[in-house]
Design a protein around this motif. Sequence first.
Motif, PDB file in Angstrom:
ATOM      1  N   GLU A  77       8.098  -2.655  -1.684  1.00  0.00           N
ATOM      2  CA  GLU A  77       8.387  -1.383  -2.335  1.00  0.00           C
ATOM      3  C   GLU A  77       7.221  -0.959  -3.229  1.00  0.00           C
ATOM      4  O   GLU A  77       6.864   0.213  -3.273  1.00  0.00           O
ATOM      5  CB  GLU A  77       9.676  -1.472  -3.154  1.00  0.00           C
ATOM      6  N   ARG A  78       6.605  -1.919  -3.911  1.00  0.00           N
ATOM      7  CA  ARG A  78       5.447  -1.588  -4.740  1.00  0.00           C
ATOM      8  C   ARG A  78       4.300  -1.051  -3.883  1.00  0.00           C
ATOM      9  O   ARG A  78       3.598  -0.107  -4.273  1.00  0.00           O
ATOM     10  CB  ARG A  78       4.979  -2.834  -5.504  1.00  0.00           C
TER      11      ARG A  78
ATOM     12  N   GLY B  56       0.995  -4.331 -13.405  1.00  0.00           N
ATOM     13  CA  GLY B  56       1.535  -3.043 -13.021  1.00  0.00           C
ATOM     14  C   GLY B  56       0.547  -2.097 -12.378  1.00  0.00           C
ATOM     15  O   GLY B  56       0.794  -0.881 -12.304  1.00  0.00           O
TER      16      GLY B  56
ATOM     17  N   TYR C  74       7.629 -13.894  -6.316  1.00  0.00           N
ATOM     18  CA  TYR C  74       8.085 -12.509  -6.287  1.00  0.00           C
ATOM     19  C   TYR C  74       8.938 -12.245  -5.054  1.00  0.00           C
ATOM     20  O   TYR C  74       8.754 -12.863  -3.999  1.00  0.00           O
ATOM     21  CB  TYR C  74       6.902 -11.536  -6.321  1.00  0.00           C
TER      22      TYR C  74
ATOM     23  N   PHE D  42      -0.984  -7.071  -9.872  1.00  0.00           N
ATOM     24  CA  PHE D  42       0.437  -6.835  -9.618  1.00  0.00           C
ATOM     25  C   PHE D  42       1.249  -7.077 -10.880  1.00  0.00           C
ATOM     26  O   PHE D  42       2.118  -6.275 -11.242  1.00  0.00           O
ATOM     27  CB  PHE D  42       0.918  -7.757  -8.499  1.00  0.00           C
TER      28      PHE D  42
ATOM     29  N   GLN E  29       5.150   2.447  -2.937  1.00  0.00           N
ATOM     30  CA  GLN E  29       4.993   3.353  -4.066  1.00  0.00           C
ATOM     31  C   GLN E  29       3.537   3.790  -4.210  1.00  0.00           C
ATOM     32  O   GLN E  29       3.243   4.965  -4.452  1.00  0.00           O
ATOM     33  CB  GLN E  29       5.467   2.680  -5.350  1.00  0.00           C
ATOM     34  N   GLY E  30       2.616   2.828  -4.068  1.00  0.00           N
ATOM     35  CA  GLY E  30       1.206   3.164  -4.139  1.00  0.00           C
ATOM     36  C   GLY E  30       0.786   4.101  -3.025  1.00  0.00           C
ATOM     37  O   GLY E  30       0.006   5.037  -3.236  1.00  0.00           O
TER      38      GLY E  30
ATOM     39  N   LYS F  50      -1.121   0.097  -9.681  1.00  0.00           N
ATOM     40  CA  LYS F  50      -0.629   0.699  -8.447  1.00  0.00           C
ATOM     41  C   LYS F  50      -1.418   0.118  -7.281  1.00  0.00           C
ATOM     42  O   LYS F  50      -2.642   0.192  -7.254  1.00  0.00           O
ATOM     43  CB  LYS F  50      -0.815   2.219  -8.490  1.00  0.00           C
TER      44      LYS F  50
ATOM     45  N   GLY G 131      10.773  -6.386  -3.140  1.00  0.00           N
ATOM     46  CA  GLY G 131      10.144  -5.738  -4.283  1.00  0.00           C
ATOM     47  C   GLY G 131       8.658  -5.522  -4.085  1.00  0.00           C
ATOM     48  O   GLY G 131       8.109  -4.484  -4.474  1.00  0.00           O
ATOM     49  N   VAL G 132       8.000  -6.490  -3.471  1.00  0.00           N
ATOM     50  CA  VAL G 132       6.562  -6.363  -3.210  1.00  0.00           C
ATOM     51  C   VAL G 132       6.301  -5.218  -2.238  1.00  0.00           C
ATOM     52  O   VAL G 132       5.411  -4.387  -2.448  1.00  0.00           O
ATOM     53  CB  VAL G 132       5.989  -7.687  -2.655  1.00  0.00           C
TER      54      VAL G 132
END
Length: 293
Positions: free
Chosen positions: A277-278, A234, A270, A231, A281-282, A236, A274-275
């Motif tokens: 959303e990551r 960066g 974290y 994480f 995104q993946g 994915k 935000g987590v």
Amino acid sequence: MFGECHAHLFMNGTDYRQAVRDHKESVNVQKIREELASYQKNGIDFVRDGGDKYGVSERARDLAQEYGIDYRTPVFAIHRKGHYGGIVGKSAETLTEFAQLVSEVRHRNGDFIKIMVSGIMEYETFGALSEPGLEADWIREMVHIAHEEGFSVMVHGNGREPVLAAVEAGADSIEHGNYIDTDCLDAMAERECVWVPTIVTTRNLLGCGRYPEHVLEQIYEKECENLIYGFEKGVKLAAGSDAGAYLIPHGEGVLQEIQIIVESLTNIGYNETGVRERIQQGERWIRERFHRK
């Protein structure tokens, strides 16, 4: 709304032998509908299956639209003859045979290719896998052949060498990735290879009495350690639970996986939003790439 990025609909989460009996002679549509209803109930509108040799995921894709689910499948996974993978697919003894199986996936309208490059974890001993990984040359050629035919490649891989070889060969996703190291994760970040860690497969075994508890705790700690490093670098990430595996229920498994990822990362500071959303995104990256062309 989240999706399930790694499932096996033909398995039932409790009894593999019974799952085989349910579908071996002919695909059990009622069982498929029950599992699809579980996904629908839990608000999951996307499922990426890891394949099977009974035609279950193929039939599930046809039925899934009735449940509002975008269902993707490789139809079956492909493994090298004599190596792990028979429970979910077909084997190839040569690369020519591998290419023929890729053609069969295309003929059956498969959405992507899934390859097996390693064994599975031996939960009795930390660091042990059921068998060594495939040679880097074989892995590279399998990925190349699939890409040449226009398919994205989903890779079942554990252990440093086979996973690193798969990432360097251009794999589009790594599934599981147990016992990998920072070199593997750095390579994933650099090459934008999405990682589906399926940590819940270990976490749900804790306390079940089936395996040594201290070994499970070591494995889980290592998985979370790699998750945090990936994480921060960066990589994915996408959420997949290996739903259908032992103690991983369809529909609920991916929600449990998401919670593990969120808790592991928010515990070190974290932001939860935000987590999440990551993770999304993946998943979006998988939705965009793992489809029929």
